[in-house]
Design an enzyme around this catalytic site. Structure first.
Site, PDB file in Angstrom:
ATOM      1  NE  ARG A 106      -4.352  -1.643   1.584  1.00  0.00           N
ATOM      2  CZ  ARG A 106      -5.405  -1.925   2.342  1.00  0.00           C
ATOM      3  NH1 ARG A 106      -5.391  -1.616   3.624  1.00  0.00           N
ATOM      4  NH2 ARG A 106      -6.477  -2.493   1.824  1.00  0.00           N
ATOM      5  N   GLY A 117     -12.864  -3.899   0.525  1.00  0.00           N
ATOM      6  CA  GLY A 117     -14.269  -3.510   0.676  1.00  0.00           C
ATOM      7  C   GLY A 117     -14.757  -2.553  -0.395  1.00  0.00           C
ATOM      8  CE  LYS A 161     -19.883 -19.270   5.670  1.00  0.00           C
ATOM      9  NZ  LYS A 161     -20.250 -18.846   7.024  1.00  0.00           N
ATOM     10  N   GLY A 183      -9.412  -9.330  -0.983  1.00  0.00           N
ATOM     11  CA  GLY A 183      -8.290  -9.886  -0.219  1.00  0.00           C
ATOM     12  C   GLY A 183      -7.820 -11.252  -0.676  1.00  0.00           C
TER      13      GLY A 183
END
Length: 399
Positions: A37, A378, A198, A355
């Site tokens: 980052r 996100g 999921k 991620g």
């Protein structure tokens, strides 16, 4: 990209330039363990410094919840930041008030200063006007270079852009341009690969994608839920049986939109979830009651590769199997490497993020060969879901 103000539109010489960056980096024993980052923001910082801006960095670290927590200070990030930038970076122990004001006043043109964690103040996450004013007092203009925080309407991500002349930094610009080219106005056909454990965590994403893409590959544990919804017995595999109706609804929506859903035809099955566990490849209809699907099989990989071959644009989020555990990484590695080869040949635009995705592509040695890999997590997912990103929308040029 003209819809957004960028550094090309900014006159920064001599100006106090507040730059929102993402320095929420992994640390161990007071040292940064992964500089990804930091490396991403260096082009923006170097450009501003070279153009004579007084560069003032704003960032958060962890979740201190509006109060000072020494364990979440940004001070330990300074050495890694200075090294990556190739010049000294000064530090101020607060991001507002007299401490920040004094540090900013001491800056010469080209200097770089890091202010303390913005989240040490409750006004940051609440996007409070008085806190925005306190931040803005130290700047003449604002540069946003933290796409990863753009899905939050916080003082340092959205508020400042309303208070000061605001521009997208080079990392933010690259991210917006990559996403726009992948789903905004893409070259077709567009193929999406969505994996992960999921369905429940990606319902919004899947429902948005089926109306935007021409083909959707579903892998990982999510695929089991879709197979089960079609009446396929998946044994002891990870499966959200209670979401069968949701999976059916997404498949119907895809059919109505002309989006082809690609599910596994063959699967790799083991009796235990462990590295190098005894396994076999069977057709999707032949999973035993005590079997666990841990990867898609070679026939399914060939199908994914064939769809990649006909695509002009590929959006990737999530692995095809349990890639952290050998040999259940084979499908993810093979498909990722194939996409990377097509990208290198100039015949495919590839944009990936999330991620697990970054880890999976790096594991496959393919990440560096994709057109763009987002480290945003996100924000990237919310963009895939079609949700507005406050920290991006506020940078749009007035019509």
């Amino acid at each position: 990209m003209s819809a957004f103000r960028t550094l090309d539109d900014a006159d920064v010489a001599g100006k106090r330039t507040l730059v929102r960056v993402d320095l929420n980096v992994p640390m161990k024993d007071g040292h940064v363990t992964d500089t990804t980052r930091i490396d991403r923001i260096i082009p923006t910082l170097k450009e501003l410094s070279d153009k004579g801006a007084r560069v003032i960095l704003l960032a958060h670290f962890g979740r201190p919840k509006g109060s000072v927590n020494p364990e979440m200070s940004l001070a330990p990030v300074v050495p890694a930041l200075s090294e990556a930038l190739g010049k000294p970076v000064t530090f101020a122990a607060d991001c507002i008030g007299s401490v920040a004001e004094g540090a900013v006043a001491a800056l010469s043109e080209g200097d770089v200063l890091l202010l303390e964690n913005t989240r040490f103040h409750a006004g940051e996450e609440k996007n409070e006007e008085t806190f925005i004013d306190a931040l803005a007092a130290n700047g003449d203009l604002f540069v946003s270079d933290a796409f990863s925080a753009a899905h939050r309407a916080h003082a340092s991500t959205e508020g400042l852009a309303r208070r000061l002349p605001a521009y997208a930094g080079r990392t933010m610009q690259a991210e917006i341009e990559a996403l726009e080219s992948a789903l905004g106005t893409p070259k077709r056909p567009v193929l999406a690969v969505v994996g992960g454990a999921k369905v429940s965590s990606k319902i919004d994403l899947l429902e948005n994608l089926v109306s935007k893409v021409d083909g959707l590959v579903i892998g990982g544990g999510m695929a089991n839920t879709f197979l089960a919804a079609q009446g396929v017995a998946v044994g002891k595999s990870l499966c959200e049986h209670d979401l069968a109706d949701t999976a059916s609804r997404i498949m119907t929506k895809a059919a109505d939109a002309g989006c082809t859903i690609i599910l596994p035809e063959d699967v790799v099955v083991a009796r235990e979830f462990a590295a190098n566990a005894e396994n076999e490849t069977v057709s999707k209809d032949s999973v035993s009651e005590d079997g666990m699907i841990l990867d898609v099989g070679p026939q399914s990989v060939d199908s994914v590769k064939a769809h990649i071959d006909t695509a002009a644009t590929l959006v990737w989020n999530g692995p095809l199997g349990a890639f952290e555990v050998t040999p259940f990484d084979r499908a993810t590695v093979a498909a990722a490497q194939h996409a990377a080869e097509r990208t290198a040949a100039g015949s495919l635009l590839t944009v990936a993020g999330g991620g697990d995705t970054v880890a999976a592509l790096n594991h496959a040695g393919a990440g560096d060969h994709f057109s763009y890999v987002s480290t945003a997590g996100g924000a990237f997912l919310e963009w895939l879901e079609g949700k507005p990103l406050p920290g991006v929308d506020v940078l749009r040029k007035a019509d």
